[in-house]
Write an enzyme that holds these catalytic residues in place. Structure first.
Site, PDB file in Angstrom:
ATOM      1  N   CYS A   1      96.910 -17.616  58.195  1.00 38.10           N
ATOM      2  CA  CYS A   1      97.132 -16.222  57.825  1.00 38.10           C
ATOM      3  C   CYS A   1      98.348 -16.150  56.914  1.00 38.10           C
ATOM      4  CB  CYS A   1      97.328 -15.339  59.054  1.00 38.10           C
ATOM      5  SG  CYS A   1      97.579 -13.593  58.631  1.00 38.10           S
TER       6      CYS A   1
ATOM      7  N   PHE B   1     109.342  12.840  64.359  1.00 39.35           N
ATOM      8  CA  PHE B   1     108.530  11.635  64.603  1.00 39.35           C
ATOM      9  C   PHE B   1     109.444  10.415  64.425  1.00 39.35           C
ATOM     10  CE2 PHE B   1     105.896  14.925  62.639  1.00 39.35           C
ATOM     11  CZ  PHE B   1     104.892  15.109  63.575  1.00 39.35           C
TER      12      PHE B   1
ATOM     13  N   GLU C   1     111.055  12.892  68.988  1.00 36.53           N
ATOM     14  CA  GLU C   1     109.987  11.899  69.137  1.00 36.53           C
ATOM     15  C   GLU C   1     109.209  12.196  70.411  1.00 36.53           C
ATOM     16  OE1 GLU C   1     107.360   8.958  69.419  1.00 36.53           O
ATOM     17  OE2 GLU C   1     108.524   9.316  67.592  1.00 36.53           O
TER      18      GLU C   1
ATOM     19  N   CYS D   1     102.057   6.763  55.917  1.00 32.77           N
ATOM     20  CA  CYS D   1     101.241   5.562  55.732  1.00 32.77           C
ATOM     21  C   CYS D   1      99.822   5.938  55.326  1.00 32.77           C
ATOM     22  CB  CYS D   1     101.235   4.713  56.997  1.00 32.77           C
ATOM     23  SG  CYS D   1     100.579   5.572  58.445  1.00 32.77           S
TER      24      CYS D   1
END
Length: 435
Positions: free
Chosen positions: A167, A303, A323, A393
């Site tokens: 990998c 977050f 959070e 993301c």
């Protein structure tokens, strides 16, 4: 009177077509148009002329998935994959792209998502790149059949396992642990048993969390305690994803540093995928907030996780970190004595900070999961906070939330894309919003 069941549409006959790939979509598949269909063809690049099989020409949703049968002519952006497992392993989808074409695709993915919500003219800063061998956190799958343990990642859109031999994405310490883990699980899993292994390469050593099997007997626990690789700092186990991690072996402290401050994460805790990607994201956030706050400024970090942004920000401003995960809040709270940082546990999906609560702050940073922060950005759009910095993301949900903020009076002044998930169809970014 009982109504007859509706007749099911018989499956359409497979169709073979020769098509030319026009672009690469948001999930890394090549896209071609043929006979009124939008075809998604894995492992292709723009300009490829390919022969494909369409199993269901009627299709559904945004397009039809097609199986690649043969490449008739290669496009100009094709490169040599870096891994022998590419094409089967679901971890990487874009190793077949030449490096320059791959970098351009990352930037185009962000531009396209913004353009679809009317923000396509936002200035885009140069892409930050993550090198091979930098992925410090991975979730492996394991399955025992007879005396053999299959260990690796799932094939794309499948539960079948690719038995990992190499990998190029993982850190060397994680990769070196693959074979020892395979041998360990041969003595832990029953025949037919399966589990996931969450491995994080931390300062002090590797943190291992076994998710499943449903229970550990005494012999299995003893094998885990005796697991030999010195690189392993601690091992924990939990029955499933909803369970609470149970420590099994704790050899030495394992930590991650934010702004030079060590944080001891709970087992299996979320971390940015690479130290290089994290550094790029933190630098972009600090640059955005640093130009807008002074010594007494107040910043909300929503977050906040373990404090990736909270801790560096708290070295220059007063920060309130919010959070939803209790273990993350506890780990952050234990580690930040001396900093101007407070931490609050709160589910920002169900109970976002209101506009009135937000108005106490000079800047707000938000870094939600892939689903985005729809409810929280609606409240932020109604607030008077002069500066907001979004970390994401998922360009699609970021663009949706950016549109909400723009409609509320914010201007998206710049976006910084970060390629943290190397050779995958995931791009991270930092967006700066000003009133």
């Amino acid at each position: 009177m009982k109504r007859p069941a509706p007749k099911r549409r018989p499956p359409a006959e497979p169709k073979t077509l020769d098509v030319t790939i026009a672009e690469i979509g948001a999930r890394g598949d090549g896209i071609a148009l043929a006979e009124g269909m939008r075809l998604f063809v894995p492992l292709t690049v723009p300009g490829d002329r390919v022969r494909v099989r369409v199993s269901d020409p009627a299709g559904k949703g945004e397009g039809v998935r097609a199986e690649l049968l043969e490449t008739l002519e290669s496009g100009p952006g094709r490169g040599e994959p870096a891994c022998k497992h590419f094409g089967r392993c679901g971890g990487c989808t874009l190793q077949h792209l030449e490096d320059g074409a791959y970098a351009a695709w990352n930037a185009d993915l962000v531009r396209g998502a913004l353009a679809r919500v009317g923000l396509g003219d936002t200035p885009l800063e140069p892409l930050s790149r993550t090198p091979p061998g930098a992925r410090r956190r991975a979730r492996f799958a394991a399955l025992k059949r007879g005396k053999r343990v299959w260990f690796g990642f799932n094939e794309r859109q499948s539960h079948r396992l690719v038995d990992l031999e190499e990998c190029p994405v993982l850190t060397p310490r994680l990769l070196a642990l693959v074979e020892p883990l395979r041998a360990l699980l041969a003595g832990v899993l029953p025949d037919g048993g399966a589990c996931d292994v969450v491995a994080s390469d931390l300062e002090g050593g590797i943190d291992l969390l076994l998710v499943g099997p449903r229970g550990l007997d005494r012999a299995a626990r003893e094998r885990l305690v005796a697991f030999e690789p010195d690189a392993v700092a601690r091992i924990a186990w939990q029955a499933d994803d909803r369970g609470t991690p149970e420590p099994v072996a704790n050899r030495r402290p394992a930590a991650v540093r934010f702004g030079g401050v060590p944080i001891v994460p709970p087992p299996g805790a979320f971390l940015q995928a690479s130290a290089e990607g994290e550094a790029a994201l933190v630098a972009a956030v600090l640059k955005a907030v640093g130009g807008a706050v002074g010594a007494a400024a107040r910043v909300a970090d929503l977050f906040a996780g373990l404090g990736t942004f909270s801790v560096p920000l708290a070295q220059r401003a007063a920060v309130h970190a919010v959070e939803g995960d209790a273990a993350a809040v506890a780990a952050l709270s234990r580690s930040v004595q001396g900093l101007r940082l407070t931490a609050e546990r709160r589910d920002l999906f169900e109970n976002p900070l209101t506009a009135k609560e937000l108005n106490r702050f000079d800047a707000v940073v938000f870094d939600p999961p892939r689903a985005g922060a729809a409810a929280q950005t609606e409240a932020l759009a109604a607030s008077k906070v002069p500066l907001a910095v979004g970390v994401s993301c998922n360009p699609a949900t970021f663009a949706r939330d950016a549109r909400t903020l723009a409609d509320g009076g914010y201007r998206l002044t710049r976006v910084h894309p970060v390629d943290q998930f190397l050779w995958s169809a995931h791009v991270e970014l930092v967006g700066v919003f000003e009133r």
